[in-house]
Design a protein around this motif. Structure first.
Motif, PDB file in Angstrom:
ATOM      1  N   LEU A 110       0.798  -1.222   0.000  1.00  0.00           N
ATOM      2  CA  LEU A 110       0.000   0.000   0.000  1.00  0.00           C
ATOM      3  C   LEU A 110       0.832   1.275   0.000  1.00  0.00           C
ATOM      4  O   LEU A 110       0.418   2.291  -0.571  1.00  0.00           O
ATOM      5  CB  LEU A 110      -0.930  -0.009   1.220  1.00  0.00           C
ATOM      6  N   TRP A 111       2.022   1.255   0.610  1.00  0.00           N
ATOM      7  CA  TRP A 111       2.784   2.494   0.757  1.00  0.00           C
ATOM      8  C   TRP A 111       3.171   3.141  -0.572  1.00  0.00           C
ATOM      9  O   TRP A 111       2.973   4.347  -0.757  1.00  0.00           O
ATOM     10  CB  TRP A 111       4.021   2.252   1.632  1.00  0.00           C
ATOM     11  N   PRO A 112       3.707   2.401  -1.544  1.00  0.00           N
ATOM     12  CA  PRO A 112       4.000   3.038  -2.840  1.00  0.00           C
ATOM     13  C   PRO A 112       2.745   3.561  -3.532  1.00  0.00           C
ATOM     14  O   PRO A 112       2.788   4.589  -4.212  1.00  0.00           O
ATOM     15  CB  PRO A 112       4.646   1.904  -3.653  1.00  0.00           C
ATOM     16  N   ALA A 132      -0.104   8.492  -5.083  1.00  0.00           N
ATOM     17  CA  ALA A 132      -1.369   9.223  -5.080  1.00  0.00           C
ATOM     18  C   ALA A 132      -1.263  10.595  -4.423  1.00  0.00           C
ATOM     19  O   ALA A 132      -2.241  11.329  -4.353  1.00  0.00           O
ATOM     20  CB  ALA A 132      -2.438   8.390  -4.363  1.00  0.00           C
ATOM     21  N   GLY A 133      -0.080  10.941  -3.919  1.00  0.00           N
ATOM     22  CA  GLY A 133       0.114  12.278  -3.367  1.00  0.00           C
ATOM     23  C   GLY A 133      -0.006  12.384  -1.860  1.00  0.00           C
ATOM     24  O   GLY A 133      -0.042  13.491  -1.314  1.00  0.00           O
ATOM     25  N   TYR A 134      -0.032  11.242  -1.175  1.00  0.00           N
ATOM     26  CA  TYR A 134      -0.079  11.303   0.287  1.00  0.00           C
ATOM     27  C   TYR A 134       1.317  11.569   0.851  1.00  0.00           C
ATOM     28  O   TYR A 134       2.313  11.055   0.344  1.00  0.00           O
ATOM     29  CB  TYR A 134      -0.612   9.983   0.867  1.00  0.00           C
ATOM     30  N   ALA A 135       1.365  12.382   1.887  1.00  0.00           N
ATOM     31  CA  ALA A 135       2.625  12.640   2.582  1.00  0.00           C
ATOM     32  C   ALA A 135       2.895  11.465   3.514  1.00  0.00           C
ATOM     33  O   ALA A 135       2.151  11.237   4.470  1.00  0.00           O
ATOM     34  CB  ALA A 135       2.523  13.941   3.379  1.00  0.00           C
ATOM     35  N   LEU A 136       3.956  10.704   3.226  1.00  0.00           N
ATOM     36  CA  LEU A 136       4.222   9.483   3.979  1.00  0.00           C
ATOM     37  C   LEU A 136       5.282   9.712   5.047  1.00  0.00           C
ATOM     38  O   LEU A 136       6.288  10.379   4.805  1.00  0.00           O
ATOM     39  CB  LEU A 136       4.695   8.379   3.023  1.00  0.00           C
ATOM     40  N   PRO A 137       5.080   9.159   6.239  1.00  0.00           N
ATOM     41  CA  PRO A 137       6.071   9.333   7.316  1.00  0.00           C
ATOM     42  C   PRO A 137       7.339   8.549   7.027  1.00  0.00           C
ATOM     43  O   PRO A 137       7.313   7.506   6.359  1.00  0.00           O
ATOM     44  CB  PRO A 137       5.344   8.769   8.543  1.00  0.00           C
ATOM     45  N   ARG A 138       8.452   9.061   7.490  1.00  0.00           N
ATOM     46  CA  ARG A 138       9.736   8.368   7.393  1.00  0.00           C
ATOM     47  C   ARG A 138      10.367   8.309   8.779  1.00  0.00           C
ATOM     48  O   ARG A 138      10.429   9.321   9.465  1.00  0.00           O
ATOM     49  CB  ARG A 138      10.664   9.106   6.413  1.00  0.00           C
ATOM     50  N   PRO A 139      10.831   7.140   9.195  1.00  0.00           N
ATOM     51  CA  PRO A 139      10.758   5.866   8.479  1.00  0.00           C
ATOM     52  C   PRO A 139       9.329   5.346   8.401  1.00  0.00           C
ATOM     53  O   PRO A 139       8.465   5.776   9.169  1.00  0.00           O
ATOM     54  CB  PRO A 139      11.639   4.942   9.320  1.00  0.00           C
ATOM     55  N   ARG A 140       9.102   4.414   7.496  1.00  0.00           N
ATOM     56  CA  ARG A 140       7.782   3.834   7.333  1.00  0.00           C
ATOM     57  C   ARG A 140       7.386   3.079   8.599  1.00  0.00           C
ATOM     58  O   ARG A 140       8.166   2.285   9.128  1.00  0.00           O
ATOM     59  CB  ARG A 140       7.785   2.871   6.152  1.00  0.00           C
ATOM     60  N   PRO A 141       6.206   3.318   9.136  1.00  0.00           N
ATOM     61  CA  PRO A 141       5.763   2.575  10.332  1.00  0.00           C
ATOM     62  C   PRO A 141       5.700   1.081  10.055  1.00  0.00           C
ATOM     63  O   PRO A 141       5.266   0.639   8.990  1.00  0.00           O
ATOM     64  CB  PRO A 141       4.365   3.143  10.590  1.00  0.00           C
TER      65      PRO A 141
END
Length: 259
Positions: free
Chosen positions: A184-186, A191-200
């Motif tokens: 789901l993360w990619p 799709a333009g979502y701001a993703l946290p780093r590091p990935r949970p």
């Protein structure tokens, strides 16, 4: 786009999946395009062989033997994302999570949460209706040993990305299992979502709030409803109910945003 003998539009390459998904404006059209996909040769060969040979207990049934589209209304605020169809479940019935023990678990839980009109899903014509939830999978073809390859996951990902994009009221995504979580993360990043780093990291009950082009969306992790988890007690009905209860609470509190 060429069509097969049953009238479904045929997609044969990863680039074709990308084009076909991006050009779709309605869920019904997306479902048709998913159903005609032949982009992953290993999965095509496996699903069709299973449909030809059949399990003895289903010998008198005509198998679907195609990719399995999602199920649920376009105004859903909740999406449930699984791994892939089962060889003698969705690959037989043509409906996601239908006709196998995993489906028995997820649809019974959706019914208890008030998101389905009945607790069972056995065939396309059994009268099941979902409310406020869309159920889909990261990979749409039944894979050998229930194990898609990373390449197959990535080839299939535009279908999932477009399906989620065609849910304008989407506010919660319940992700069943680590494979779906990784897949789901990619999709969300593209799709333009701001993703946290590091990935949970994935875990049962993990909750991640994201901001995207249509407002906030919360990801909820749940152990998959596989027999390996349900038979051993790793996933229990109260555990699954708690995740879906939380999903409905979040969906209601988020309100709605016009498309």
């Amino acid at each position: 786009m060429a069509r097969d003998a049953d009238g479904y539009p045929v997609t044969r390459t990863a680039a074709g999946v990308l084009r076909g998904a991006a050009g779709t404006r309605e869920l019904a059209v997306l479902d048709e395009r998913i159903s005609g996909c032949r982009a992953c040769p290993r999965l095509v060969a496996w699903r069709e062989e299973v449909a030809r040979v059949r399990r003895a207990s289903f010998r008198d049934q005509e198998y679907w033997g195609r990719p399995v589209p999602g199920l649920g209304p376009a105004d859903a605020r909740i999406a449930v994302v699984g791994l892939a169809p089962a060889a003698h479940g969705g690959n037989r019935t043509g409906r996601v999570f239908t006709g196998d023990r995993s489906g028995d678990w997820i649809f019974a839980a959706l019914w208890r949460a008030g998101l389905a009109n009945q607790p069972t899903s056995v065939s396309k014509d059994d009268g099941l209706e979902l409310t406020d939830v869309r159920v889909c999978a990261a990979v749409r073809c039944a894979p050998p040993a229930n194990a898609p390859t990373p390449e197959e996951r990535d080839t299939c990902s535009p279908w999932l990305a477009r399906e989620l994009a065609l849910l304008p009221r989407l506010r919660v995504v319940v992700v069943l299992g680590g494979f779906g979580w990784t897949a789901l993360w990619p999709v969300l990043g593209a799709a333009g979502y701001a993703l946290p780093r590091p990935r949970p990291a994935f875990g049962h009950g993990v909750e991640v709030a994201l901001t995207g082009p249509r407002g906030p969306v919360t990801l909820l992790g749940s152990y998959h409803v596989s027999q390996q988890n349900t038979f051993t007690g790793r996933l229990t009905e109260p555990m699954l109910d708690a995740v879906l209860t939380r999903a409905t609470e979040l969906a209601s509190s988020a309100g709605t945003t016009p498309p």
